[in-house]
Design a protein around this motif. Structure first.
Motif, PDB file in Angstrom:
ATOM      1  N   TRP A 139       0.825  -1.217   0.000  1.00 48.40           N
ATOM      2  CA  TRP A 139       0.000   0.000   0.000  1.00 48.40           C
ATOM      3  C   TRP A 139       0.856   1.262   0.000  1.00 48.40           C
ATOM      4  CZ3 TRP A 139       1.021   3.232   3.942  1.00 48.40           C
ATOM      5  CH2 TRP A 139       1.470   2.702   5.163  1.00 48.40           C
ATOM      6  N   PHE A 140       2.029   1.189   0.636  1.00 44.94           N
ATOM      7  CA  PHE A 140       2.902   2.363   0.695  1.00 44.94           C
ATOM      8  C   PHE A 140       3.498   2.659  -0.678  1.00 44.94           C
ATOM      9  CE2 PHE A 140       6.950   4.478   2.138  1.00 44.94           C
ATOM     10  CZ  PHE A 140       6.343   5.602   2.659  1.00 44.94           C
ATOM     11  N   ASN A 141       3.881   1.628  -1.392  1.00 43.94           N
ATOM     12  CA  ASN A 141       4.438   1.802  -2.740  1.00 43.94           C
ATOM     13  C   ASN A 141       3.411   2.322  -3.733  1.00 43.94           C
ATOM     14  OD1 ASN A 141       7.063   0.939  -2.120  1.00 43.94           O
ATOM     15  ND2 ASN A 141       6.521  -1.211  -2.407  1.00 43.94           N
ATOM     16  N   GLU A 142       2.138   2.030  -3.481  1.00 40.69           N
ATOM     17  CA  GLU A 142       1.090   2.400  -4.428  1.00 40.69           C
ATOM     18  C   GLU A 142       0.561   3.813  -4.228  1.00 40.69           C
ATOM     19  OE1 GLU A 142      -1.690  -0.697  -3.725  1.00 40.69           O
ATOM     20  OE2 GLU A 142      -0.441  -2.255  -4.654  1.00 40.69           O
ATOM     21  N   LEU A 143       0.958   4.476  -3.153  1.00 35.98           N
ATOM     22  CA  LEU A 143       0.474   5.830  -2.902  1.00 35.98           C
ATOM     23  C   LEU A 143       1.039   6.825  -3.909  1.00 35.98           C
ATOM     24  CD1 LEU A 143       0.816   6.018   0.997  1.00 35.98           C
ATOM     25  CD2 LEU A 143      -1.257   5.605  -0.330  1.00 35.98           C
ATOM     26  N   ALA A 144       0.209   7.793  -4.283  1.00 35.99           N
ATOM     27  CA  ALA A 144       0.681   8.900  -5.109  1.00 35.99           C
ATOM     28  C   ALA A 144       1.544   9.823  -4.252  1.00 35.99           C
ATOM     29  CB  ALA A 144      -0.505   9.660  -5.689  1.00 35.99           C
ATOM     30  N   GLU A 145       2.236  10.740  -4.892  1.00 33.55           N
ATOM     31  CA  GLU A 145       3.208  11.589  -4.187  1.00 33.55           C
ATOM     32  C   GLU A 145       2.639  12.249  -2.940  1.00 33.55           C
ATOM     33  OE1 GLU A 145       4.648  15.969  -5.059  1.00 33.55           O
ATOM     34  OE2 GLU A 145       5.578  14.590  -6.486  1.00 33.55           O
ATOM     35  N   GLN A 146       1.558  13.004  -3.065  1.00 33.53           N
ATOM     36  CA  GLN A 146       1.024  13.743  -1.924  1.00 33.53           C
ATOM     37  C   GLN A 146       0.465  12.807  -0.859  1.00 33.53           C
ATOM     38  OE1 GLN A 146       1.309  17.075  -1.282  1.00 33.53           O
ATOM     39  NE2 GLN A 146       2.681  16.970  -3.063  1.00 33.53           N
ATOM     40  N   GLN A 147      -0.113  11.688  -1.275  1.00 31.67           N
ATOM     41  CA  GLN A 147      -0.590  10.704  -0.306  1.00 31.67           C
ATOM     42  C   GLN A 147       0.578  10.102   0.470  1.00 31.67           C
ATOM     43  OE1 GLN A 147      -2.583   8.189  -3.184  1.00 31.67           O
ATOM     44  NE2 GLN A 147      -4.609   8.845  -2.465  1.00 31.67           N
ATOM     45  N   ARG A 148       1.667   9.858  -0.231  1.00 26.78           N
ATOM     46  CA  ARG A 148       2.857   9.303   0.417  1.00 26.78           C
ATOM     47  C   ARG A 148       3.424  10.307   1.418  1.00 26.78           C
ATOM     48  NH1 ARG A 148       6.375   4.929  -1.168  1.00 26.78           N
ATOM     49  NH2 ARG A 148       8.551   5.225  -0.520  1.00 26.78           N
ATOM     50  N   TRP A 149       3.476  11.564   1.039  1.00 25.84           N
ATOM     51  CA  TRP A 149       3.962  12.595   1.948  1.00 25.84           C
ATOM     52  C   TRP A 149       3.092  12.667   3.197  1.00 25.84           C
ATOM     53  CZ3 TRP A 149       5.712  17.617  -1.026  1.00 25.84           C
ATOM     54  CH2 TRP A 149       6.697  17.268  -1.970  1.00 25.84           C
ATOM     55  N   GLN A 150       1.771  12.547   3.027  1.00 25.92           N
ATOM     56  CA  GLN A 150       0.885  12.623   4.179  1.00 25.92           C
ATOM     57  C   GLN A 150       1.066  11.406   5.092  1.00 25.92           C
ATOM     58  OE1 GLN A 150      -0.879  15.267   5.230  1.00 25.92           O
ATOM     59  NE2 GLN A 150       0.207  16.227   3.501  1.00 25.92           N
ATOM     60  N   ALA A 151       1.290  10.232   4.506  1.00 23.78           N
ATOM     61  CA  ALA A 151       1.569   9.047   5.324  1.00 23.78           C
ATOM     62  C   ALA A 151       2.878   9.237   6.079  1.00 23.78           C
ATOM     63  CB  ALA A 151       1.631   7.803   4.442  1.00 23.78           C
ATOM     64  N   GLN A 152       3.871   9.826   5.434  1.00 23.03           N
ATOM     65  CA  GLN A 152       5.140  10.103   6.094  1.00 23.03           C
ATOM     66  C   GLN A 152       4.958  11.112   7.227  1.00 23.03           C
ATOM     67  OE1 GLN A 152       7.299  11.249   2.560  1.00 23.03           O
ATOM     68  NE2 GLN A 152       8.113   9.171   2.254  1.00 23.03           N
ATOM     69  N   ALA A 153       4.043  12.056   7.026  1.00 23.10           N
ATOM     70  CA  ALA A 153       3.740  13.023   8.087  1.00 23.10           C
ATOM     71  C   ALA A 153       3.079  12.329   9.277  1.00 23.10           C
ATOM     72  CB  ALA A 153       2.835  14.125   7.548  1.00 23.10           C
ATOM     73  N   VAL A 154       2.231  11.338   9.021  1.00 24.02           N
ATOM     74  CA  VAL A 154       1.619  10.558  10.103  1.00 24.02           C
ATOM     75  C   VAL A 154       2.700   9.826  10.897  1.00 24.02           C
ATOM     76  CG1 VAL A 154       0.144   8.563  10.605  1.00 24.02           C
ATOM     77  CG2 VAL A 154      -0.609  10.294   8.948  1.00 24.02           C
TER      78      VAL A 154
END
Length: 363
Positions: A139-154
């Motif tokens: 699921w982490f690899n499939e995230l788009a750029e901004q979604q990935r950044w938000q997960a990293q912020a979490v």
């Protein structure tokens, strides 16, 4: 031998085994280095990357079931003269989903903070690791750029909330060696080439899409710094930069330190001096120091040079660097002596050098 190390822990830290005795670290007012917050006395980081053990296992792969190994290693690093330990936290261990942190890992991190407090060691907490490619969640690899950044912020919000009250935090390092690609990555692979079975370089976007690479880096840094500052307003923040991050002809990472420095407390750079090329390594270091903030050489090791050249670089680097962090992989000097391999011999030489120079480098 491990039992002896644990006994040494009690002897080494028996007099300073409470969080109340640790003074937080901050950047000096004149940007010349670091100082203890309360006393104002200088602090020079001299320590180890504790990124994996002698078998290549990442910290989260053994810190639940073999906690005594971690205690023993911290005792040994303290005995060798370290005052900072850099740990590397993996995405798969700390995020169950884009929005849900892993509480068990956060609880173990809290226990590690207590160990650091008792031992008298400060932690350089590096996050967002994807070192074992096969373990990175799909699921982490499939995230788009901004979604990935938000997960990293979490990720960083949860880690900072856990660590905010501890005086044993030296800094938060947003990521180990992030890169903005020069063009679109058609294979949609977020990780750089492997090294020793691990992937230490990570891309923060798959497509610059016409944007300036340093500006992408700056926005990414700002996003994660904001997530941390909502939970922790005091501990320092940096990011681990490859030596080819400077805005110079040839290969660059897109993380120009002159562009991203405003949102960071100090510059963390990685460099492995090469034999007969100490002058070149010094020129690179000087480029990072020119930013005007303290520079910590966050990764250094005699990987590409002999010990004479290595010692020369360390000595000369004092004019620019405010701290140095090498490597410790869970094997003592006596254990390395028994291995009878080239890599073990090099590591043993490094540990001997580290301990011999500890008092001077921290002074």
């Amino acid at each position: 031998m491990r039992t002896s190390a644990l006994l040494m822990l009690a002897l080494v830290v028996g007099s300073d085994a409470s969080a109340a005795d640790l003074d937080r670290i901050r950047v000096a007012d004149d940007q010349s280095g670091f100082v203890f917050t309360e006393s104002g006395k200088p602090f020079r980081p001299w320590g180890f990357n504790y990124d994996h053990d002698r078998d290549g296992r990442l910290l989260e792969e053994y810190w639940q079931d073999q906690w005594t190994e971690v205690e023993s290693d911290f005792a040994e690093m303290k005995k060798l003269g370290a005052n900072v330990v850099r740990i590397h936290l993996q995405v798969e261990a700390f995020l169950n989903s884009p929005t849900e942190p892993n509480q068990a890992s956060l609880d173990r991190l809290a226990q590690l903070l207590k160990l650091a407090e008792r031992t008298g060691l400060y932690l350089d907490i590096t996050g967002l690791g994807c070192y074992h490619k096969q373990d990175v969640p799909a699921w982490f690899n499939e995230l788009a750029e901004q979604q990935r950044w938000q997960a990293q912020a979490v990720f960083w919000s949860a880690v900072a909330k856990t660590c905010a009250a501890s005086p044993a935090v030296f800094c938060y390092d947003l990521m180990n060696e992030p890169v903005v690609p020069g063009g679109a990555r058609k294979n949609r692979d977020w990780l750089g080439p492997g090294f020793g079975g691990k992937h230490f370089v990570q891309f923060i976007t798959l497509d610059p899409a016409g944007r300036k690479r340093p500006e992408i880096a700056k926005q990414w840094v700002k996003t994660l710094v904001q997530a941390i500052r909502e939970q922790d307003k005091t501990h320092m923040i940096t990011v681990g930069l490859v030596p080819w991050s400077l805005d110079r002809p040839g290969l660059t990472s897109g993380f120009d330190p002159n562009v991203i420095a405003d949102d960071l407390d100090f510059i963390a750079m990685h460099i492995y001096p090469e034999s007969q090329k100490v002058d070149e390594a010094m020129e690179t270091l000087a480029g990072f120091a020119a930013v005007g903030k303290p520079v910590v050489i966050e990764e250094i090791f005699p990987l590409k040079c002999n010990m004479d050249d290595f010692a020369e670089f360390i000595e000369r680097s004092k004019q620019h660097a405010s701290g140095w962090i090498g490597f410790y992989w869970g094997a003592t000097r006596d254990e390395l002596q028994e291995e009878k391999t080239i890599s073990a011999a090099i590591t043993r030489q490094w540990l001997e050098f580290f301990q011999k120079n500890s008092a001077d480098m921290k002074r």
